[in-house]
Design an enzyme around this catalytic site. Structure first.
Site, PDB file in Angstrom:
ATOM      1  N   ALA A  33       0.834  -1.214   0.000  1.00 42.75           N
ATOM      2  CA  ALA A  33       0.000   0.000   0.000  1.00 42.75           C
ATOM      3  C   ALA A  33       0.861   1.253   0.000  1.00 42.75           C
ATOM      4  O   ALA A  33       1.747   1.409   0.839  1.00 42.75           O
ATOM      5  CB  ALA A  33      -0.904   0.000   1.230  1.00 42.75           C
ATOM      6  N   TYR A  89       8.547  10.744  -3.836  1.00 41.76           N
ATOM      7  CA  TYR A  89       8.120   9.342  -3.853  1.00 41.76           C
ATOM      8  C   TYR A  89       9.303   8.423  -3.545  1.00 41.76           C
ATOM      9  O   TYR A  89       9.245   7.591  -2.625  1.00 41.76           O
ATOM     10  CB  TYR A  89       7.500   9.004  -5.217  1.00 41.76           C
ATOM     11  CG  TYR A  89       7.324   7.526  -5.447  1.00 41.76           C
ATOM     12  CD1 TYR A  89       6.516   6.755  -4.610  1.00 41.76           C
ATOM     13  CD2 TYR A  89       7.983   6.879  -6.496  1.00 41.76           C
ATOM     14  CE1 TYR A  89       6.372   5.389  -4.810  1.00 41.76           C
ATOM     15  CE2 TYR A  89       7.842   5.524  -6.708  1.00 41.76           C
ATOM     16  CZ  TYR A  89       7.046   4.779  -5.864  1.00 41.76           C
ATOM     17  OH  TYR A  89       6.912   3.431  -6.062  1.00 41.76           O
ATOM     18  N   PHE A 105      11.440  -2.330 -10.685  1.00 44.33           N
ATOM     19  CA  PHE A 105      11.568  -1.362 -11.764  1.00 44.33           C
ATOM     20  C   PHE A 105      10.146  -1.174 -12.326  1.00 44.33           C
ATOM     21  O   PHE A 105       9.213  -1.180 -11.544  1.00 44.33           O
ATOM     22  CB  PHE A 105      12.683  -1.804 -12.716  1.00 44.33           C
ATOM     23  CG  PHE A 105      14.046  -1.521 -12.093  1.00 44.33           C
ATOM     24  CD1 PHE A 105      14.407  -2.105 -10.871  1.00 44.33           C
ATOM     25  CD2 PHE A 105      14.915  -0.604 -12.647  1.00 44.33           C
ATOM     26  CE1 PHE A 105      15.614  -1.788 -10.236  1.00 44.33           C
ATOM     27  CE2 PHE A 105      16.125  -0.285 -12.021  1.00 44.33           C
ATOM     28  CZ  PHE A 105      16.476  -0.874 -10.818  1.00 44.33           C
TER      29      PHE A 105
HETATM   30  N1  LIG Z   1       3.567   0.164 -10.465  1.00 46.77           N
HETATM   31  C1  LIG Z   1       4.889   0.223 -10.504  1.00 46.77           C
HETATM   32  O1  LIG Z   1       5.504   0.275 -11.580  1.00 46.77           O
HETATM   33  C2  LIG Z   1       5.690   0.195  -9.234  1.00 46.77           C
HETATM   34  C3  LIG Z   1       7.081   0.230  -9.331  1.00 46.77           C
HETATM   35  C4  LIG Z   1       7.850   0.236  -8.164  1.00 46.77           C
HETATM   36  C5  LIG Z   1       7.232   0.139  -6.926  1.00 46.77           C
HETATM   37  N2  LIG Z   1       5.876   0.095  -6.850  1.00 46.77           N
HETATM   38  C6  LIG Z   1       5.264  -0.021  -5.521  1.00 46.77           C
HETATM   39  O2  LIG Z   1       4.443  -1.183  -5.492  1.00 46.77           O
HETATM   40  C7  LIG Z   1       3.322  -0.996  -4.641  1.00 46.77           C
HETATM   41  C8  LIG Z   1       2.045  -1.315  -5.388  1.00 46.77           C
HETATM   42  O3  LIG Z   1       1.936  -0.474  -6.521  1.00 46.77           O
HETATM   43  P1  LIG Z   1       0.683  -0.573  -7.507  1.00 46.77           P
HETATM   44  O4  LIG Z   1       1.120  -0.100  -8.834  1.00 46.77           O
HETATM   45  O5  LIG Z   1       0.035  -1.887  -7.354  1.00 46.77           O
HETATM   46  O6  LIG Z   1      -0.240   0.572  -6.871  1.00 46.77           O
HETATM   47  P2  LIG Z   1      -1.816   0.583  -6.620  1.00 46.77           P
HETATM   48  O7  LIG Z   1      -2.156   2.001  -6.366  1.00 46.77           O
HETATM   49  O8  LIG Z   1      -2.538  -0.130  -7.700  1.00 46.77           O
HETATM   50  O9  LIG Z   1      -1.957  -0.265  -5.284  1.00 46.77           O
HETATM   51  C9  LIG Z   1      -1.816   0.265  -3.990  1.00 46.77           C
HETATM   52  C10 LIG Z   1      -2.915  -0.328  -3.115  1.00 46.77           C
HETATM   53  O10 LIG Z   1      -2.752   0.156  -1.774  1.00 46.77           O
HETATM   54  C11 LIG Z   1      -4.008   0.638  -1.285  1.00 46.77           C
HETATM   55  N3  LIG Z   1      -3.700   1.674  -0.287  1.00 46.77           N
HETATM   56  C12 LIG Z   1      -3.046   2.863  -0.473  1.00 46.77           C
HETATM   57  N4  LIG Z   1      -2.950   3.542   0.682  1.00 46.77           N
HETATM   58  C13 LIG Z   1      -3.543   2.757   1.634  1.00 46.77           C
HETATM   59  C14 LIG Z   1      -3.770   2.913   3.029  1.00 46.77           C
HETATM   60  N5  LIG Z   1      -3.387   4.019   3.680  1.00 46.77           N
HETATM   61  N6  LIG Z   1      -4.406   1.919   3.688  1.00 46.77           N
HETATM   62  C15 LIG Z   1      -4.819   0.800   3.042  1.00 46.77           C
HETATM   63  N7  LIG Z   1      -4.634   0.608   1.713  1.00 46.77           N
HETATM   64  C16 LIG Z   1      -4.014   1.573   1.031  1.00 46.77           C
HETATM   65  C17 LIG Z   1      -4.735   1.146  -2.505  1.00 46.77           C
HETATM   66  O11 LIG Z   1      -6.126   1.216  -2.346  1.00 46.77           O
HETATM   67  C18 LIG Z   1      -4.311   0.103  -3.554  1.00 46.77           C
HETATM   68  O12 LIG Z   1      -5.188  -1.002  -3.549  1.00 46.77           O
HETATM   69  C19 LIG Z   1       3.428   0.442  -4.150  1.00 46.77           C
HETATM   70  O13 LIG Z   1       4.029   0.436  -2.884  1.00 46.77           O
HETATM   71  C20 LIG Z   1       4.339   1.107  -5.160  1.00 46.77           C
HETATM   72  O14 LIG Z   1       5.049   2.190  -4.609  1.00 46.77           O
HETATM   73  C21 LIG Z   1       5.095   0.126  -7.969  1.00 46.77           C
HETATM   74  O1  LIG Z   2       2.079   9.492 -21.210  1.00 46.58           O
HETATM   75  C1  LIG Z   2       3.240   9.169 -20.912  1.00 46.58           C
HETATM   76  C2  LIG Z   2       3.548   8.420 -19.748  1.00 46.58           C
HETATM   77  C3  LIG Z   2       4.869   8.146 -19.478  1.00 46.58           C
HETATM   78  N1  LIG Z   2       5.859   8.568 -20.312  1.00 46.58           N
HETATM   79  C4  LIG Z   2       7.268   8.217 -20.008  1.00 46.58           C
HETATM   80  O2  LIG Z   2       7.356   6.820 -19.929  1.00 46.58           O
HETATM   81  C5  LIG Z   2       8.324   6.425 -18.955  1.00 46.58           C
HETATM   82  C6  LIG Z   2       7.666   5.511 -17.951  1.00 46.58           C
HETATM   83  O3  LIG Z   2       6.731   6.289 -17.186  1.00 46.58           O
HETATM   84  P1  LIG Z   2       5.664   5.637 -16.177  1.00 46.58           P
HETATM   85  O4  LIG Z   2       4.989   4.499 -16.838  1.00 46.58           O
HETATM   86  O5  LIG Z   2       4.836   6.757 -15.655  1.00 46.58           O
HETATM   87  O6  LIG Z   2       6.572   5.020 -15.011  1.00 46.58           O
HETATM   88  P2  LIG Z   2       7.705   5.715 -14.112  1.00 46.58           P
HETATM   89  O7  LIG Z   2       7.484   7.148 -13.919  1.00 46.58           O
HETATM   90  O8  LIG Z   2       9.031   5.280 -14.669  1.00 46.58           O
HETATM   91  O9  LIG Z   2       7.459   5.060 -12.678  1.00 46.58           O
HETATM   92  C7  LIG Z   2       7.077   3.708 -12.463  1.00 46.58           C
HETATM   93  O10 LIG Z   2       8.235   2.958 -12.246  1.00 46.58           O
HETATM   94  C8  LIG Z   2       8.960   3.322 -11.084  1.00 46.58           C
HETATM   95  C9  LIG Z   2      10.168   2.440 -10.983  1.00 46.58           C
HETATM   96  O11 LIG Z   2      11.041   2.654 -12.067  1.00 46.58           O
HETATM   97  C10 LIG Z   2       8.041   3.137  -9.881  1.00 46.58           C
HETATM   98  O12 LIG Z   2       8.713   3.438  -8.717  1.00 46.58           O
HETATM   99  C11 LIG Z   2       6.805   3.975  -9.996  1.00 46.58           C
HETATM  100  O13 LIG Z   2       5.946   3.680  -8.918  1.00 46.58           O
HETATM  101  C12 LIG Z   2       6.107   3.641 -11.281  1.00 46.58           C
HETATM  102  O14 LIG Z   2       5.028   4.539 -11.462  1.00 46.58           O
HETATM  103  C13 LIG Z   2       8.836   7.732 -18.327  1.00 46.58           C
HETATM  104  O15 LIG Z   2      10.021   8.090 -18.975  1.00 46.58           O
HETATM  105  C14 LIG Z   2       7.747   8.751 -18.682  1.00 46.58           C
HETATM  106  O16 LIG Z   2       8.247  10.061 -18.838  1.00 46.58           O
HETATM  107  C15 LIG Z   2       5.575   9.291 -21.451  1.00 46.58           C
HETATM  108  O17 LIG Z   2       6.468   9.687 -22.206  1.00 46.58           O
HETATM  109  N2  LIG Z   2       4.268   9.581 -21.721  1.00 46.58           N
END
Ligand SMILES: NC(=O)c1ccc[n+]([C@@H]2O[C@H](COP(=O)([O-])OP(=O)(O)OC[C@H]3O[C@@H](n4cnc5c(N)ncnc54)[C@H](O)[C@@H]3O)[C@@H](O)[C@H]2O)c1
Ligand SMILES: O=c1ccn([C@@H]2O[C@H](COP(=O)(O)OP(=O)(O)O[C@H]3O[C@H](CO)[C@@H](O)[C@H](O)[C@H]3O)[C@@H](O)[C@H]2O)c(=O)[nH]1
Length: 321
Positions: free
Chosen positions: A72, A139, A167
């Site tokens: 979360a 973040y 990543f």
């Molecule tokens: N998506 C990515 O590329 C990416 C990359 C690196 C790290 N992460 C990390 O992975 C984790 C999951 O990411 P995701 O993309 O699934 O995000 P997401 O937003 O889909 O999932 C987060 C979940 O946590 C819940 N949540 C948030 N705050 C809360 C709170 N205070 N209490 C209870 N529930 C809460 C939300 O409702 C949601 O279901 C996050 O910690 C994020 O930082 C994601």
């Molecule tokens: O409309 C768009 C959306 C994204 N980007 C680019 O695409 C790349 C990827 O962007 P995005 O998909 O938003 O992911 P990130 O900002 O790289 O971040 C993701 O990946 C990180 C780890 O690398 C995590 O920590 C974050 O939670 C997750 O959101 C970046 O260079 C953005 O600038 C565009 O050019 N156009």
């Protein structure tokens, strides 16, 4: 029983789907960005907030929790630059509340979702876990703070933990039933696919003047099911006592530029995109590519799905949702 906090979100719901095959699972989620119908019906779902001690006490007193997997968070780089309070509050302060209640109930195993954003602008092409961390946005900073808290809690209270620095998570479950559905969507691959489905007029590329071969940012895209598999291995390593503290990168080890990702989406879908170049987005490093050698050596994990499979599964999900 394993507690998955944030298990209704994108990555958490994919983990839960794998984990229910092996363990009893309880999910705590406030549904701020997650969806109850993404949670596998074999898991117990509890609506509650990670920062609310009463909500946490209710879970820890009712179930024999042996480990916590903590997904979360708020996780949008751009939003964190505009609203850091939200990020430090939910990602750091609320996580401290969770850790406090865990310790009260003597639960000592913790798996934490960290991020490549902890590295900031790395000075190396391939990032290893000992590459210096130096986040360039709130973040990444908030996730690194929790990593430091875990180190201190391990020394002081004997907390065992695995930090997983993901990543760029992407792709969808092979069933096509769960996938990425953030609202509003900011992530590159779902945005491209929504455009190719006619739900958006165009794709904006955020900057083509970076110091990369085609000028657009390079990222390491990792399939969400590969991430789920890494979590299961990490959990097993804690429960078996093999790991006390560990930090692992999770990536494919291969970088793709924004333009290359758009090309691959066009190839997989057979459709043409309308692409415009716009301003850089604040907080974006030029290149983030992982070495995942450490988790490969120690736990035998390796990403098994490449960019094409990531986009294929995401496309199946988006077409039907
Ligand atoms: N998506 C990515 O590329 C990416 C990359 C690196 C790290 N992460 C990390 O992975 C984790 C999951 O990411 P995701 O993309 O699934 O995000 P997401 O937003 O889909 O999932 C987060 C979940 O946590 C819940 N949540 C948030 N705050 C809360 C709170 N205070 N209490 C209870 N529930 C809460 C939300 O409702 C949601 O279901 C996050 O910690 C994020 O930082 C994601
Ligand atoms: O409309 C768009 C959306 C994204 N980007 C680019 O695409 C790349 C990827 O962007 P995005 O998909 O938003 O992911 P990130 O900002 O790289 O971040 C993701 O990946 C990180 C780890 O690398 C995590 O920590 C974050 O939670 C997750 O959101 C970046 O260079 C953005 O600038 C565009 O050019 N156009």
């Amino acid at each position: 029983m394993i507690l998955v906090v944030g298990g209704a979100g994108y990555i958490g719901s994919h983990l839960v789907k794998e984990l229910v095959e092996k363990q009893e699972v309880v999910v705590l989620d406030n549904l701020s960005t997650g969806f109850k119908d993404s949670v596998d019906s074999r898991a117990v779902f509890i609506l509650g907030d990670l920062g609310d001690e009463e909500d946490l006490e209710a879970v820890f007193s009712a179930y024999p929790i042996k480990a916590v997997m903590h997904f979360a968070a708020n996780s949008l780089v751009g939003e964190s630059v505009k609203d850091p309070l939200k990020y430090y509050q939910n990602n750091v302060a609320a996580t401290l509340t969770l850790l406090k209640v865990m310790l009260k109930y003597n639960v000592k195993n913790f798996i934490f979702s960290s991020t490549a954003a902890t590295y900031g602008i790395p000075s190396v092409d391939i990032i290893e876990e000992n590459t210096p961390t130096n986040p360039i946005n709130p973040y990444g900073e908030s996730k690194l703070m929790v990593e430091r808290i875990l180190e201190n809690f391990s020394s002081a209270y004997g907390l065992n933990y695995v930090v997983l620095r993901y990543f760029n998570a992407a792709g969808a479950h092979v069933s096509g039933k769960i996938g990425e559905k953030h609202d509003p969507e900011t992530h590159l691959i779902p945005i491209i696919l929504q455009h190719l489905l006619g739900q958006r007029d165009q794709i904006s590329v955020f900057g083509d003047d970076y110091d990369t071969p085609d000028g657009t940012c390079i990222r390491d895209y990792i399939h969400v099911t590969d991430l789920a598999e890494a979590h299961i291995l990490a959990l097993t390593s804690l429960l078996d006592g093999k790991n006390k503290t560990a930090t692992y990168n999770l990536g494919n080890g291969q970088g793709y530029s924004v333009k290359e990702v758009i090309d691959m989406c066009e190839k997989v879908t057979g459709k043409n995109a309308n692409v415009v170049i716009s301003e850089r987005r604040p907080g974006d490093p030029a290149r983030l590519v992982a070495s995942s050698e450490r988790i490969n050596k120690e736990l035998g994990w390796k990403a098994r799905r490449n960019l094409k499979e990531i986009i294929k599964t995401a496309w199946e999900f988006h077409k039907h949702n």
